[in-house]
Write a protein that holds these residues in place. Sequence first.
Motif, PDB file in Angstrom:
ATOM      1  N   UNK A  21       0.826  -1.208   0.000  1.00 42.23           N
ATOM      2  CA  UNK A  21       0.000   0.000   0.000  1.00 42.23           C
ATOM      3  C   UNK A  21       0.860   1.258   0.000  1.00 42.23           C
ATOM      4  N   UNK A  22       1.903   1.259   0.801  1.00 46.05           N
ATOM      5  CA  UNK A  22       2.798   2.418   0.857  1.00 46.05           C
ATOM      6  C   UNK A  22       3.523   2.608  -0.465  1.00 46.05           C
ATOM      7  N   UNK A  23       3.898   1.509  -1.115  1.00 47.23           N
ATOM      8  CA  UNK A  23       4.604   1.612  -2.394  1.00 47.23           C
ATOM      9  C   UNK A  23       3.700   2.204  -3.470  1.00 47.23           C
ATOM     10  N   UNK A  24       2.444   1.774  -3.502  1.00 43.22           N
ATOM     11  CA  UNK A  24       1.489   2.326  -4.471  1.00 43.22           C
ATOM     12  C   UNK A  24       1.285   3.814  -4.217  1.00 43.22           C
ATOM     13  N   UNK A  25       1.052   4.174  -2.959  1.00 41.07           N
ATOM     14  CA  UNK A  25       0.807   5.574  -2.621  1.00 41.07           C
ATOM     15  C   UNK A  25       2.015   6.444  -2.944  1.00 41.07           C
ATOM     16  N   UNK A  26       3.209   5.952  -2.619  1.00 38.30           N
ATOM     17  CA  UNK A  26       4.424   6.733  -2.881  1.00 38.30           C
ATOM     18  C   UNK A  26       4.625   6.944  -4.377  1.00 38.30           C
ATOM     19  N   UNK A  27       4.478   5.885  -5.175  1.00 42.56           N
ATOM     20  CA  UNK A  27       4.679   6.011  -6.623  1.00 42.56           C
ATOM     21  C   UNK A  27       3.639   6.939  -7.230  1.00 42.56           C
ATOM     22  N   UNK A  28       2.410   6.875  -6.738  1.00 41.85           N
ATOM     23  CA  UNK A  28       1.370   7.787  -7.229  1.00 41.85           C
ATOM     24  C   UNK A  28       1.727   9.239  -6.923  1.00 41.85           C
ATOM     25  N   UNK A  29       2.229   9.497  -5.713  1.00 40.65           N
ATOM     26  CA  UNK A  29       2.618  10.872  -5.359  1.00 40.65           C
ATOM     27  C   UNK A  29       3.799  11.341  -6.196  1.00 40.65           C
ATOM     28  N   UNK A  30       4.819  10.470  -6.354  1.00 34.98           N
ATOM     29  CA  UNK A  30       5.960  10.849  -7.203  1.00 34.98           C
ATOM     30  C   UNK A  30       5.470  11.225  -8.604  1.00 34.98           C
ATOM     31  N   UNK A  32       2.488  12.223  -9.651  1.00 39.36           N
ATOM     32  CA  UNK A  32       1.750  13.481  -9.681  1.00 39.36           C
ATOM     33  C   UNK A  32       2.709  14.667  -9.573  1.00 39.36           C
ATOM     34  N   UNK A  33       3.677  14.586  -8.665  1.00 34.20           N
ATOM     35  CA  UNK A  33       4.637  15.676  -8.484  1.00 34.20           C
ATOM     36  C   UNK A  33       5.491  15.887  -9.728  1.00 34.20           C
ATOM     37  N   UNK A  34       5.714  14.813 -10.504  1.00 30.07           N
ATOM     38  CA  UNK A  34       6.517  14.920 -11.724  1.00 30.07           C
ATOM     39  C   UNK A  34       5.702  15.406 -12.915  1.00 30.07           C
ATOM     40  N   UNK A  35       4.397  15.596 -12.726  1.00 25.85           N
ATOM     41  CA  UNK A  35       3.558  16.110 -13.803  1.00 25.85           C
ATOM     42  C   UNK A  35       2.908  15.054 -14.669  1.00 25.85           C
ATOM     43  N   UNK A  36       2.956  13.795 -14.248  1.00 28.28           N
ATOM     44  CA  UNK A  36       2.302  12.738 -15.015  1.00 28.28           C
ATOM     45  C   UNK A  36       0.785  12.916 -14.949  1.00 28.28           C
ATOM     46  N   UNK A  37       0.112  12.625 -16.059  1.00 22.67           N
ATOM     47  CA  UNK A  37      -1.346  12.699 -16.079  1.00 22.67           C
ATOM     48  C   UNK A  37      -1.964  11.545 -15.318  1.00 22.67           C
ATOM     49  N   UNK A  38      -1.277  10.413 -15.301  1.00 22.52           N
ATOM     50  CA  UNK A  38      -1.840   9.245 -14.647  1.00 22.52           C
ATOM     51  C   UNK A  38      -0.786   8.188 -14.397  1.00 22.52           C
ATOM     52  N   UNK A  59      -6.597   7.930  -3.380  1.00 19.48           N
ATOM     53  CA  UNK A  59      -6.593   8.441  -2.010  1.00 19.48           C
ATOM     54  C   UNK A  59      -5.286   9.137  -1.654  1.00 19.48           C
ATOM     55  N   UNK A  60      -4.200   8.788  -2.347  1.00 16.66           N
ATOM     56  CA  UNK A  60      -2.885   9.341  -2.026  1.00 16.66           C
ATOM     57  C   UNK A  60      -2.556  10.608  -2.807  1.00 16.66           C
ATOM     58  N   UNK A  61      -3.415  10.988  -3.748  1.00  6.27           N
ATOM     59  CA  UNK A  61      -3.095  12.106  -4.647  1.00  6.27           C
ATOM     60  C   UNK A  61      -4.278  13.062  -4.752  1.00  6.27           C
ATOM     61  N   UNK A  62      -4.062  14.148  -5.494  1.00  3.72           N
ATOM     62  CA  UNK A  62      -5.107  15.156  -5.639  1.00  3.72           C
ATOM     63  C   UNK A  62      -5.778  15.134  -7.003  1.00  3.72           C
ATOM     64  N   UNK A  63      -5.027  14.777  -8.053  1.00  3.75           N
ATOM     65  CA  UNK A  63      -5.633  14.804  -9.394  1.00  3.75           C
ATOM     66  C   UNK A  63      -5.127  13.711 -10.322  1.00  3.75           C
ATOM     67  N   UNK A  64      -4.159  12.911  -9.926  1.00  4.33           N
ATOM     68  CA  UNK A  64      -3.629  11.840 -10.772  1.00  4.33           C
ATOM     69  C   UNK A  64      -4.748  10.872 -11.170  1.00  4.33           C
ATOM     70  N   UNK A  65      -4.770  10.453 -12.427  1.00  7.51           N
ATOM     71  CA  UNK A  65      -5.784   9.514 -12.908  1.00  7.51           C
ATOM     72  C   UNK A  65      -5.182   8.120 -13.031  1.00  7.51           C
ATOM     73  N   UNK A 319      13.962   9.236 -10.848  1.00  5.36           N
ATOM     74  CA  UNK A 319      13.848   8.701 -12.205  1.00  5.36           C
ATOM     75  C   UNK A 319      12.792   9.459 -13.000  1.00  5.36           C
ATOM     76  N   UNK A 320      11.680   9.795 -12.355  1.00  7.13           N
ATOM     77  CA  UNK A 320      10.666  10.594 -13.030  1.00  7.13           C
ATOM     78  C   UNK A 320      11.150  12.018 -13.260  1.00  7.13           C
ATOM     79  N   UNK A 321      11.977  12.519 -12.346  1.00 13.21           N
ATOM     80  CA  UNK A 321      12.552  13.846 -12.545  1.00 13.21           C
ATOM     81  C   UNK A 321      13.466  13.888 -13.757  1.00 13.21           C
TER      82      UNK A 321
END
Length: 336
Positions: A21-30, A32-38, A59-65, A319-321
């Motif tokens: 769960x933490x890995x999914x949430x962390x990758x989703x936040x990374x 979103x912060x890197x500008x990925x649409x989803x 649940x871990x992000x604000x707008x990531x799809x 890596x996303x950066x």
Amino acid sequence: MSLTVYSTCPQSKDVPAADYLDAVAATARWSEEAGCAGMLVYTDNGIADPWLVAQTAIAATEHLAPLVAVQPVYMHPYTAASMVSSLAYLHGRAVHLNMLAGGFRHDLLALGDTTEHDDRYARTVEYTQILTALLRGETVTRQGRWHTVENLKLAPALPPELMPEVLISGSSPAGRAAAAEIGATPIRYPEPLGTASDDTASGGGVRMGIIARDDADEAWRVAHERFPADRKGQVAHAMAMRVSDSHWHHELTAAAGKTTPRADLDAEPEPYWLGPFENYQSFCPYLVGSHDRVAAEVARYLERGTEVFVLDIPPAPEDLGHAGEVFARAGAAVRA
């Protein structure tokens, strides 16, 4: 120039259950912060349900799809439509759809599915047409080859602004035809640009990994450290090839060895790399090298009209950066 970038979610089989769960949430936040649409969320018989994983990402992000992989063999199209509208109702968020026609052969056979390659795409077209009609708020009646519905309507209704983007594999002629029929973005696993067998079709999207650094040698060091040669993986790849009817799988295997070797110590090697694919560590090609060299290669895709990039699973936020730096330089080069 329009450009949409998706990352990919870690798979449950690769992460201890207590950490997933933490890995999914962390990758989703990374992402979103890197500008990925989803963020693409895989599905197959051996990993956690993608809809539940998608809810964790929301649940871990604000707008990531979440880009949820949808396998028609797993659920009725009404159920998939209900998942999209229910997540929208609960969270006010969009979910994008990666429509599948195939999968691992042993997964399909385990489910009693022996449908041939091109018929699987025809099934996905019918499935997606029902699904998207429901999401548009239509009352659907259809007597299809695989699904029959009568006066079927979706509740809760999906707000029009949350209508999903739809992607589908477009590496085969059947895939490209299906994409055109359902209005989806075709995603290819690209061969090296400029080879005799390179598909020169414009538009659509590509699935690839990117490992870029300021220094090319450092990028290649990271690449080989992350994806070392593995005899066991090579055997697994060969075994998968023998039973696969996947068009892209065979195309990438044929593309192995077509890249140009390093000409001298001062020149960068060609960035296109199939090491992870050949060692059964990933299912997409990689671009590896300095930011400028990889950006120059990405610019060639952009010049051909490529609008969507689906990146491999990022092991760390940097890596996303680095990938973001590549896309920024590639975009600047195309606009210049």
